[in-house]
Design a protein around this motif. Structure first.
Motif, short mmCIF file in Angstrom:
data_model
loop_
_atom_site.label_atom_id
_atom_site.label_comp_id
_atom_site.label_asym_id
_atom_site.label_seq_id
_atom_site.Cartn_x
_atom_site.Cartn_y
_atom_site.Cartn_z
N GLU A 1 1.58 -6.62 -17.65
CA GLU A 1 1.45 -6.76 -16.31
C GLU A 1 0.62 -8.07 -16.01
O GLU A 1 0.72 -8.74 -15.06
N SER B 1 -8.86 4.62 -17.20
CA SER B 1 -8.21 4.91 -16.13
C SER B 1 -7.49 3.36 -15.87
O SER B 1 -6.62 3.19 -15.05
N VAL B 2 -8.25 2.46 -16.37
CA VAL B 2 -7.74 0.77 -16.18
C VAL B 2 -6.41 0.70 -17.11
O VAL B 2 -5.64 0.45 -16.55
N ASP C 1 -13.18 0.44 3.27
CA ASP C 1 -12.46 1.84 3.02
C ASP C 1 -12.08 1.74 1.64
O ASP C 1 -12.11 2.58 0.78
N LEU C 2 -11.22 0.64 1.37
CA LEU C 2 -10.54 0.29 -0.07
C LEU C 2 -11.65 0.48 -1.17
O LEU C 2 -11.61 0.90 -2.07
N ARG D 1 -12.75 3.93 -1.77
CA ARG D 1 -11.86 4.59 -2.35
C ARG D 1 -11.57 4.06 -4.10
O ARG D 1 -10.90 5.04 -4.76
N GLN E 1 -7.76 -8.07 -9.16
CA GLN E 1 -6.15 -7.78 -9.07
C GLN E 1 -5.85 -8.38 -7.94
O GLN E 1 -4.35 -8.87 -7.81
N GLN F 1 -4.31 -14.07 -6.48
CA GLN F 1 -2.82 -14.44 -6.46
C GLN F 1 -2.93 -16.00 -6.25
O GLN F 1 -3.20 -16.33 -5.16
N ARG G 1 -2.83 -10.76 -11.61
CA ARG G 1 -3.30 -9.58 -12.48
C ARG G 1 -4.42 -10.05 -13.48
O ARG G 1 -3.81 -10.13 -14.76
N ALA H 1 4.50 -2.75 -13.08
CA ALA H 1 3.86 -4.01 -13.05
C ALA H 1 4.41 -5.02 -12.37
O ALA H 1 3.61 -5.82 -11.86
N ASN I 1 8.08 -6.57 -7.18
CA ASN I 1 7.50 -7.42 -6.37
C ASN I 1 7.85 -7.07 -5.07
O ASN I 1 7.29 -7.77 -3.86
N ASP J 1 -0.41 3.35 -4.57
CA ASP J 1 -1.84 2.67 -4.61
C ASP J 1 -2.71 3.50 -5.81
O ASP J 1 -3.47 2.74 -6.34
N ASP K 1 -1.38 4.23 -8.82
CA ASP K 1 -0.98 3.97 -10.04
C ASP K 1 -1.40 2.62 -10.69
O ASP K 1 -1.59 1.78 -9.95
N PRO K 2 -1.95 2.60 -11.85
CA PRO K 2 -2.72 1.45 -12.26
C PRO K 2 -1.86 0.46 -12.52
O PRO K 2 -2.23 -0.85 -12.58
N ASN K 3 -0.50 0.58 -12.88
CA ASN K 3 0.23 -0.34 -13.17
C ASN K 3 0.92 -1.13 -11.75
O ASN K 3 1.14 -2.41 -11.82
N ARG L 1 1.15 -3.07 -8.45
CA ARG L 1 0.23 -4.11 -7.93
C ARG L 1 -0.05 -3.88 -6.59
O ARG L 1 0.97 -3.63 -5.61
N ILE L 2 -1.31 -3.81 -6.11
CA ILE L 2 -1.33 -3.78 -4.63
C ILE L 2 -1.08 -4.79 -3.71
O ILE L 2 -1.07 -5.01 -2.66
N THR L 3 -0.57 -5.99 -4.50
CA THR L 3 -0.25 -7.15 -3.84
C THR L 3 1.23 -7.46 -3.65
O THR L 3 1.63 -8.19 -3.03
N SER M 1 -1.62 -4.04 0.08
CA SER M 1 -3.06 -3.73 0.52
C SER M 1 -3.35 -4.13 1.91
O SER M 1 -4.13 -3.07 2.66
N LEU N 1 -2.40 -0.83 4.08
CA LEU N 1 -3.19 0.10 3.80
C LEU N 1 -4.45 -0.29 4.69
O LEU N 1 -5.03 0.97 5.06
N GLU N 2 -4.77 -1.28 4.68
CA GLU N 2 -6.18 -1.56 5.28
C GLU N 2 -5.91 -1.35 6.75
O GLU N 2 -6.76 -0.77 7.31
N VAL O 1 -5.92 2.47 7.61
CA VAL O 1 -7.16 3.28 7.50
C VAL O 1 -8.26 2.57 8.55
O VAL O 1 -9.16 3.34 8.68
#
Lengths: 543, 372, 403
Positions: free
Chosen positions: A344, B107-108, B242-243, B246, B256, B259, B266, C101, C104, C126, C128-130, C132-134, C183, C186-187, C190
Motif C-alpha cells: 500500500e 491491527s495496523v 468524531d473520527l 473512533r 494516512q 496525500q 500512505r 490498498a 482509488n 472505514d 479495513d486497514p488496507n 484508504r480513507i482518502t 473521509s 464520513l465526517e 457524523v
C-alpha cells in the motif's frame, strides 16, 4: 571428582607450559660473545643455519688485525658498507704496535675514528647482535675482543613513495605510506615538525620481531589513552605480526562486532590530521596501513578531501555519504518489505509497474534479492582476485549475465536489478572500506528480517544495530561520540562539516586537556582598509 | 545498581521519549472532545507537581534507589515489601506497554502474525539493551531522539503542505465548561503519561550532576507535554473529533491522510517507525527499573544476570493479561489507573515524602540539640 | 560473551527461520483492485463489482506488445449479504487475493444510494486497514455501479484512474464537480448540522463500453463523464444538482479552484468570459433578533479569458463595470445552490456546524430540528467581490476594429 578436576587442571597447565617452551625455542641463545673471532663466526653460521644470504667478509688487508664484517645481503646498503666501512678500515688502520696488548685500544679507535657512520653500537651478547644483524645492520667482529661493533647499514630495496591505492583523492597530497616504517614515520614527521611528536618503538612478534611504533602528540593526546594503547601493545604475545590487521584484532575493545573500532589509513595527511586531533597512530613495519586509535563511527565517513574542500561542499558530500551508507544497508531490505508486506505504500502506478515485471518471476522477492546479491558479491570478489587483464572480462560477463540474460529469461525482475546495482554503487561510495564491508554483512541481516517481518523487522534490526553501536567503545571512547553521548562543541565535524574557521576545539576524547585548536576571529573577510584596492577599482566601485 | 553515569542531556532525552511513547499514538484525552489539548496541558501542570514530589524524595536520598530509601524511610521489612511491589509494578507496566505495542502492530499491518511472536522479537531487543546497561540505553536514546524529531518535523510539514489542517475542528472551545476537561485530567492524563514519571525515580541516582535534575525534569515534561498537545491538536484538526474518537490510533489515520502530488501517500511506515522507537524506550525503561529494583532487593551483584529470566516473565505477562484488545484497553483505562496508578504514582510517594520530611526534621532537630 | 550471544541468537534465529512469514503477501499473489462498484440486486443482496488491474496489459513492455490485445482490467462480480461476504465470494472467482490498498474509486449505484443510503456501506471500508480513507467516492448517475466499473476508457488505461483524473480536472476547470473522499463523507455523516455531497458519474453508450473495441476507436462510443452533484440527507440520496446550482454549491463549499464565469455585455449574451484563478469563500454565522442568519462573502480573482464583443479594457471604469456583472452572476449561482439545498432540506454546506462552533449554547436549541425547520428558512446574505487582475495578452479585442 575433585581429583579428576585437579588432574585436568594439571594437564591444562602442562600444555600451556609446553606451548611456552615451544615459543621460547625460537628465542636466540642469550649468551655472551667469545673473544675468539673464529668461534664467533662459527657460532653465527650455526645460528643462522649457514644461510646463503649471510655474508661474511674477512678483512685481512693488514697483516696484524683480524677483522670480520658480517651482514645479510639485501637488507643492507651495499654501497655504504663498501665506502664507509671496508674502505675506511683499509685506509685508516695502520700496523699497530704491540697488537696483542693494545687490542682494546685498536677496537676503541675503530669505534671512535674509523667507522664513518651515524649509528654505531657496541654489543656483547648474541641476542642483541643477531637481532640487529637481522634488522639490516652490519656486525664488525675483532679477533680477541668479545664485543661486536654494530653499524647501522639498513637499506636495500624498498618501494618508493607512491600514491595510495585505497584512498584516492582528487585534491590533496599524492604521497602514501610504504612498507618501510622509517619512511612512514618520516612522512608524518615532515608534516608535524614539532618536538612534541613522540615516537615509541617496540618489537612485537616473538619470531618476526616486527617493529611497531606508536606516534602521538605529547600534551594533546590523552595520556590515559596513550597508556592504554601502550599497555595493550605490550601485552601482545604472538609469534608473528605480518600486517597491522594482526595488531588491530589483538587490541580492539570488542571482538563480537562487525564494525571496525580502529581506523586504518594509507595516507600520511590523514594520519597527521588524526594525530593533531589527539589520536594515536600505530605504525607497523612491513605494511603501508597505519592504525589510528581511538576511532569513532563518524570518522569512517570522513575523507581527507572534506577538509580541503570548502565547508558547504564538504557538508553536502557528508550528507550524501550517510545517505549512500543507509542505501547500501537497507535498500534491498526495503524493496523486499515493500513488495511483500507493504504494497500500500507504493504509489498505484509504480506498484502496477513492479507487479507487471514480477509477474513471470518464479521466486519470492526475498529469494530473488538473495540470488542477485550473492551473484553480485561473487562478481565483486572475483573482480578483486582476478588478474587485471581478465578483470574486464568478468565485468562484461557479469553485466550480460545479470543485466540482460537473467531479466530476459524472466528469472529476475528489472526492478531488482536496479535495486541491487544502486546498492552496489552506494556501497562503493563509502570512503572507508572497513565500514562498507561491515554494511555488506549487515545488509543480509536486514534482508532476512525484512522478508520475515517487513518494516517491523527492519526497524527492529535497525534499533538493534543502534544499541550495538552505542555499546561499542574504542579505547574507552564511546563509538557514537560526539552524537551519543552528545558533545555539542564537537558536532561540527560529524554529518555536517563546519568551516575550518569554526573548528575552535579538538574532539573531546574523554578529558582531553588541551582542547583549543585555533585563536579567535579566524573567519576571513574582505580587507577593511580601502588602500588595498587599486584606484581603478575605486572609480568603478564608489560605494 | 550498576556503576554507570548518565548526563543531563541523556536524562532529558530519556524523559521526553518515555513520555511520548504510546501516549503519542493513542487517542489521549479524547473524552474531552475538542478540548483534548487543554486536558493534556492541564495534565502536564499536575505532572509538574508530581515530578516535584518525586524530585523531593530524590533530594533526600540522592544516591540511593527508591528500593533502598524505602527501607530507610519505612523500616527494613515494610520498605522491602514496598520496594518489591514497586518492582513488580514496573514490570507489569512494561508488560502492559508491550501488549499495547503488539496490539497496535497487529491491527495496523500484521493481522496474521501471532501476538506472541511480535512481542517476543521486541522483548529480545529490549533484553539485549537492558543487558548492555543504562549508559548504552541513554546513548541510544540520544540518537533515537534526533531521528524521531526529524520524522516528526517532516511529518508535520507534510500535513501542513497537503492542506489537511482545519482549525474549525477545534471549536467550540469549552462547550460544556471546564468540568468534563478536569474529569479527563483526573482520570486519565495525570497518570498517563505524566504520572508514569515515577519510573525515573529509579534513574535519577545515575545522574552525574544531581543539581540539574529538577531543571531537566521540568523542561523535559514541558517539552513532551507540548508535543503531545500538538500531536493531539493536529489529529483533531485533520480528522475531526468524531473520527479521532473512533480511531484506535488517530496518529496513524492522520498520517494516512497525507496525500501530496499523488506520490507521497500512505506513509504508514513513518508511524510504525515512530511507534517502535518511542515504545522501545518506554518498555526498556520500565523493564530496566524493574530489573534493577529486583537486583537491588535481592542483592544480586551482576544485575544483568536477571535480564533474561525477568524478560521472559514480562513477555508471558504481556500475552496473558487480556484476551482481546477491547479487554486490554478497558483494563488500561478503567481498572489500572485507580487500582495501580493512583496509589503507586501519587499516594505512596506523598506518604513517603511526608515521613522523610518528618524524619529529616527530627534528625536536624536532634543534631542541633546535641550541638547545643 | 560469545556464549551469551549464542544464547540470544539461537532463539531469535530459530524464530525467524522456523516460524515462516505470516503476514507476507507476494506481489504475484495479489489482485490489485482499482475500483469497487456497489449495487443491490432484486433479491436484496449486495452486488460488488471489482475492477482488477492486469499489470502486464497496462505497462506496455517489449514482450507484451503494447498490451492492446487484452483489456487492461478485468471485472469480477459477486453477491453477498454484507460487504465482507461479497469480497470473500468474489475471491472465489479470482486466482489471487483481492487487495484494496490501491483502490482509488468507490462507485455506489444510484438505486442503493436512494433506497438504502450509504451509511451501511461505509463501515467496512472505514474499518479495513488496507483500504484508504482518502479513496474517492462517486455515485453512478442513472446507472448501476457495475456498468460504470465495466466501461473501458482510452488514454488512461485503467478506468478508475480515468475517473479520478477526470474529477480532478473538471473540479479544476469548470468547478461543477468535486472530488469527494471517503473521509469527507464520513465526517459529514457524523457531524450534526452537515450533510454530504458526492459527485455523480455517468456512462454514455451502454453495453458497448465493455468491449475492447471501445478503446480502439478514435471516437469511443461509450464514455464516462461527470454529471451533477448528489445531495444526501440522513445518508440517503435525495436529489441531484446540475450546472449553475451545482457550481453554486461548490462556491459555498469553498472548493472552486478555477472556473469560468460568463457575463453579458453590449446586450450580447455570455460575451465576456472571466476565468477564476483564486477564490475564497467565508461563511459567517450570526444571530440576528434571535434568528440564525448566514453571511457568505466570496472573493474572486481572475483574468479575462475571452471577449466576443467590443469593450475598452484599458479603462478602469469598464473593468469595474464588468466586475459588477461578475459579482451579480456569481451571487446568482450561489443563491441557486443554496436554494437547491434548502428545497431539499439538507444542510450540505455545514452551516449548522458553524453555528455549533460559534454559538454552542444557541445551537442546542436548533440542533434537533435544524435540517427540517431552521435550515430551509435560514436567511442567507451573499456578497461577492471580484477582481479582474489582468486581461490576457491583448487589451482591446480585435472585434472592436473590424468595422
Amino acid at each position: 571428582m575433585p581429583i579428576k578436576i585437579h588432574r585436568k587442571r594439571n594437564k591444562k597447565l602442562s600444555k600451556k607450559e609446553r606451548i611456552q617452551k615451544e615459543v621460547s625455542t625460537f628465542n636466540i641463545p642469550d649468551e655472551m660473545l667469545s673473544d675468539s673471532l673464529k668461534e664467533n663466526v662459527e657460532q653465527m653460521k650455526k645460528v643462522t643455519g649457514n644461510s646463503s644470504d649471510l655474508k661474511i667478509r674477512e678483512l685481512k688487508g693488514n697483516d696484524f688485525v683480524n677483522l670480520t664484517a658480517v651482514y645479510i645481503d639485501g637488507l643492507v646498503n651495499n654501497q655504504f658498507i663498501n665506502e664507509f666501512i671496508i674502505e675506511t678500515i683499509f685506509n685508516n688502520i695502520e700496523p699497530y704496535p704491540d697488537l696483542e696488548e693494545n687490542k682494546e685500544d685498536l677496537f676503541e679507535r675503530i669505534y671512535a675514528e674509523v667507522v664513518a657512520s651515524g649509528e654505531v653500537q657496541k654489543f656483547s651478547n648474541w641476542k642483541s647482535v643477531l637481532q640487529e644483524l637481522m634488522g639490516g645492520s652490519t656486525v664488525l667482529l675483532v679477533d680477541g675482543i668479545s664485543t661486536a661493533l654494530v653499524v647501522d647499514t639498513r637499506g636495500g630495496e624498498t618501494r618508493s613513495v607512491e600514491e595510495p591505492g585505497s584512498q584516492v583523492s582528487i585534491r590533496g597530497p599524492r604521497d602514501g605510506f610504504t612498507e618501510s616504517i622509517q619512511t612512514n614515520i618520516s612522512l608524518i614527521r615532515r608534516r608535524i615538525q614539532n618536538p612534541n611528536l613522540w615516537v615509541e618503538t617496540m618489537k612485537i612478534g616473538k619470531v618476526t620481531q616486527t617493529s611497531v611504533a606508536m606516534m602521538y602528540l605529547n600534551g594533546i593526546a590523552n595520556e590515559e589513552i596513550v597508556n592504554e594503547v601502550r599497555k595493550r601493545l605490550k601485552s601482545i604475545d604472538i609469534d608473528s605480526i605480518l600486517e597491522s590487521g594482526y595488531i588491530e584484532q589483538l587490541i580492539e575493545d570488542q571482538t563480537m562486532t562487525t564494525f571496525p573500532t580502529l581506523f586504518h589509513t594509507e595516507r600520511p595527511d590523514s594520519t597527521a590530521g588524526n594525530i593533531l586531533e589527539g589520536r594515536i597512530a600505530i605504525i607497523v613495519d612491513g605494511t603501508p596501513f597505519v592504525l589510528i586509535a581511538p576511532a569513532i563511527f563518524i570518522q569512517f565517513f570522513q575523507a581527507v578531501e572534506d577538509y580541503y574542500a570548502r565547508f558547504d561542499i564538504a557538508t553536502s558530500i557528508r550528507f550524501l555519504r550517510v545517505l549512500t551508507f543507509t542505501i547500501s544497508l537497507v535498500a534491498p531490505a526495503l524493496y523486499i518489505a515493500v513488495t511483500t508486506f507493504h504494497q500500500e505504500m507504493v504509489p498505484t502506478r509504480l506498484i502496477i509497474a513492479i507487479s507487471a515485471q514480477r509477474d513471470a518471476v518464479p521466486f519470492p522477492a526475498f529469494v530473488e534479492a538473495l540470488l542477485m546479491e550473492i551473484t553480485f558479491e561473487i562478481l565483486r570478489e572475483a573482480g578483486i582476485r582476478l588478474p587485471r587483464a581478465v578483470g574486464s572480462t568478468v565485468s562484461i560477463v557479469g553485466a550480460l549475465v545479470i543485466g540482460q540474460a537473467a531479466v530476459q529469461a524472466g528469472i529476475v525482475s528489472p526492478a531488482m536489478v536496479i535495486i541491487v546495482s544502486i546498492t552496489a554503487i552506494a556501497s562503493f561510495s563509502t570512503p572507508s572500506y572497513a565500514i562498507a564491508i561491515s554494511a555488506r554483512l549487515i545488509r543480509f541481516l536486514f534482508m532476512l528480517s525484512a522478508a520475515t517481518f517487513g518494516v517491523y523487522g527492519i526497524a527492529l534490526v535497525f534499533i538493534f544495530m543502534l544499541v550495538h553501536l552505542c555499546s561499542l567503545r574504542s579505547f574507552g571512547v564511546p563509538y557514537m561520540a560526539p552524537i551519543a553521548p552528545l558533545s555539542p562543541s564537537n558536532l561540527g565535524d560529524t554529518i555536517v562539516r563546519f568551516p575550518i574557521w569554526a573548528f575552535t576545539q579538538r574532539p573531546r576524547l574523554i578529558g582531553n586537556k588541551n582542547n583549543k585548536r585555533e585563536g579567535p576571529h579566524q573567519k576571513p573577510g574582505p580587507p577593511q582598509s580601502r588602500s588595498l584596492k587599486t584606484t581603478a577599482d575605486d572609480q568603478g566601485d564608489t560605494s | 545498581m550498576e556503576k554507570a553515569k548518565i548526563d543531563a542531556v541523556q536524562l532529558f532525552v530519556l524523559i521526553v521519549l518515555f513520555e511520548l511513547g504510546s501516549a503519542m499514538l493513542i487517542p489521549l484525552a479524547i473524552d474531552a472532545d475538542e478540548n483534548a489539548w487543554l486536558a493534556i496541558l492541564l495534565g502536564m501542570a499536575f505532572g509538574f507537581f508530581l515530578f516535584l514530589i518525586y524530585h523531593a524524595l530524590y533530594k533526600y536520598y540522592p544516591d540511593m534507589l527508591p528500593t533502598q530509601y524505602m527501607q530507610k524511610i519505612l523500616g527494613k521489612y515494610i520498605g522491602w515489601a514496598l520496594g518489591f511491589a514497586y518492582s513488580i509494578y514496573f514490570m507489569y507496566a512494561s508488560a502492559r506497554v508491550l501488549r499495547d505495542f503488539g496490539e497496535m502492530l497487529l491491527s495496523v499491518a500484521y493481522r496474521e502474525t501471532p501476538l506472541f511472536i511480535v512481542n517476543l522479537l521486541l522483548m529480545f531487543l529490549i533484553m539485549y539493551t537492558v543487558y548492555q546497561g543504562i549508559e548504552v540505553l541513554a546513548r541510544t536514546g540520544e540518537i533515537l531522539f534526533s531521528l524521531l524529531y526529524l520524522f516528526a518535523i517532516t511529518g508535520f510539514i507534510l500535513i501542513v503542505a497537503s492542506g489537511l489542517i482545519d482549525i474549525t475542528h477545534l471549536k467550540p472551545v469549552l462547550e460544556e465548561g471546564i468540568l468534563p476537561v478536569l474529569k479527563v485530567v483526573v482520570t486519565e492524563t495525570i497518570y498517563v503519561p505524566f504520572g508514569e514519571m515515577i519510573v525515573f525515580t529509579m534513574i535519577f541516582p545515575y545522574l552525574n550532576n544531581p543539581k540539574v535534575a529538577r531543571k531537566i525534569g521540568i523542561s523535559a515534561i514541558a517539552l513532551s507535554g507540548i508535543n503531545l498537545t500538538i500531536v493531539m491538536a493536529v489529529n483533531i484538526t485533520v480528522l475531526g473529533v468524531d473520527l479521532t474518537k473512533r480511531s484506535q490510533f488517530p496518529l496513524l489515520t492522520t498520517i494516512q491522510s497525507i496525500q501530496i502530488a499523488n506520490f507521497l501517500e500512505r506513509l504508514d511506515v513513518f508511524f510504525v517507525l515512530a511507534l517502535i522507537m518511542t515504545i522501545f524506550i518506554k518498555i526498556t525503561l520500565y523493564f530496566y527499573a524493574g530489573v534493577i529494583g529486583m537486583g537491588n532487593l535481592f542483592k544480586v551483584e551482576k544485575v544483568n544476570q536477571l535480564v533474561y529470566p525477568l524478560g521472559l516473565v514480562v513477555l508471558l505477562i504481556s500475552v496473558s493479561i487480556a484476551s482481546s484488545i477491547s479487554e486490554h484497553i478497558k483494563e488500561g483505562l478503567k481498572v489500572v489507573p485507580i487500582l495501580l496508578h493512583l496509589p503507586f504514582q501519587i499516594i505512596i510517594p506523598l506518604i513517603l515524602l511526608g515521613i522523610a520530611f518528618l524524619k529529616s526534621k527530627k534528625k536536624s532537630k536532634g543534631s542541633s540539640a546535641s550541638d547545643a | 560473551m560469545i556464549r551469551k550471544l549464542q544464547k540470544l541468537l539461537v532463539p531469535v534465529l530459530s524464530v525467524l527461520l522456523l516460524s515462516g512469514c505470516w503476514s507476507k503477501k507476494e506481489l504475484n499473489d495479489l489482485a490489485l483492485v482499482s475500483a469497487i462498484g456497489l449495487d443491490k440486486n432484486e433479491k436484496g443482496k449486495y452486488v460488488g463489482s471489482f475492477q482488477i488491474v492486469n499489470p502486464g496489459n497496462v505497462v506496455g513492455g517489449e514482450n507484451t506488445g503494447g498490451g492492446s490485445k487484452s483489456p487492461p482490467v478485468t471485472v469480477y462480480t459477486a453477491e453477498g449479504n454484507n460487504l465482507v461476504g461479497v469480497s470473500r465470494n468474489a475471491s472465489a472467482h479470482v486466482s489471487r487475493i483481492l487487495y484494496y490498498a490501491h483502490t482509488n474509486i468507490v462507485v455506489i449505484g444510484e438505486e442503493i444510494a436512494r433506497e438504502e443510503g450509504i451509511m451501511k456501506l461505509l463501515d467496512a471500508l472505514d474499518r479495513d486497514p488496507n483500504f484508504r480513507i482518502t479513496t474517492t467516492i462517486v455515485i453512478a448517475h442513472d446507472a448501476t455501479a457495475e456498468q460504470l466499473i465495466n466501461t473501458l476508457t482510452p488514454i488512461d488505461k485503467i478506468p478508475a484512474n480515468k475517473i479520478l483524473k477526470m474529477l480532478r480536472s473538471t473540479e479544476k476547470s469548470s468547478g461543477e464537480h468535486l472530488e469527494i473522499k471517503t473521509s469527507d463523507v464520513l465526517e459529514a455523516l457524523v457531524t450534526k448540522g452537515k450533510e454530504p455531497v458526492v459527485t455523480g458519474i455517468r456512462a454514455t453508450g451502454g453495453k458497448i463500453g465493455m468491449e475492447m473495441e471501445n478503446i480502439q476507436r478514435t471516437e469511443p462510443s461509450s464514455a464516462i463523464e461527470a454529471n451533477g452533484i448528489a445531495i444526501f440527507k440522513a445518508g440517503k440520496l435525495i436529489d441531484w444538482a446540475h450546472g449553475r446550482s451545482a457550481r453554486g454549491i461548490v462556491w459555498v463549499l469553498n472548493r472552486i479552484k478555477e472556473a469560468d464565469v460568463s457575463v453579458d455585455w453590449n446586450n450580447e449574451k455570455d460575451s465576456i468570459v472571466f476565468e477564476v484563478i483564486r477564490q475564497n469563500t467565508k461563511v459567517t454565522p450570526i444571530i440576528k433578533n434571535g434568528d440564525p442568519e448566514i453571511n457568505i462573502h466570496v472573493e474572486v480573482e481572475g483574468d479575462i479569458g475571452e471577449m466576443q464583443t467590443a469593450a475598452d479594457l484599458n479603462n478602469p471604469e469598464t473593468i469595474k463595470k464588468i466586475e459588477e456583472k461578475i459579482n451579480k452572476q456569481i451571487k446568482n449561482e450561489v443563491e441557486k445552490g443554496i436554494a437547491k439545498a434548502q428545497e431539499n432540506k439538507s444542510d450540505i454546506f455545514g452551516f449548522g456546524d458553524s453555528f455549533h462552533n460559534n454559538y454552542p449554547n444557541e445551537w442546542k436549541k436548533y440542533e434537533n430540528e435544524w435540517n427540517d425547520t431552521y435550515f430551509p428558512e435560514l436567511k442567507v446574505n451573499v456578497t461577492v467581490q471580484s477582481f479582474i487582475r489582468r486581461t490576457g495578452l491583448r487589451t482591446k479585442p480585435f472585434l472592436s476594429n473590424t468595422k
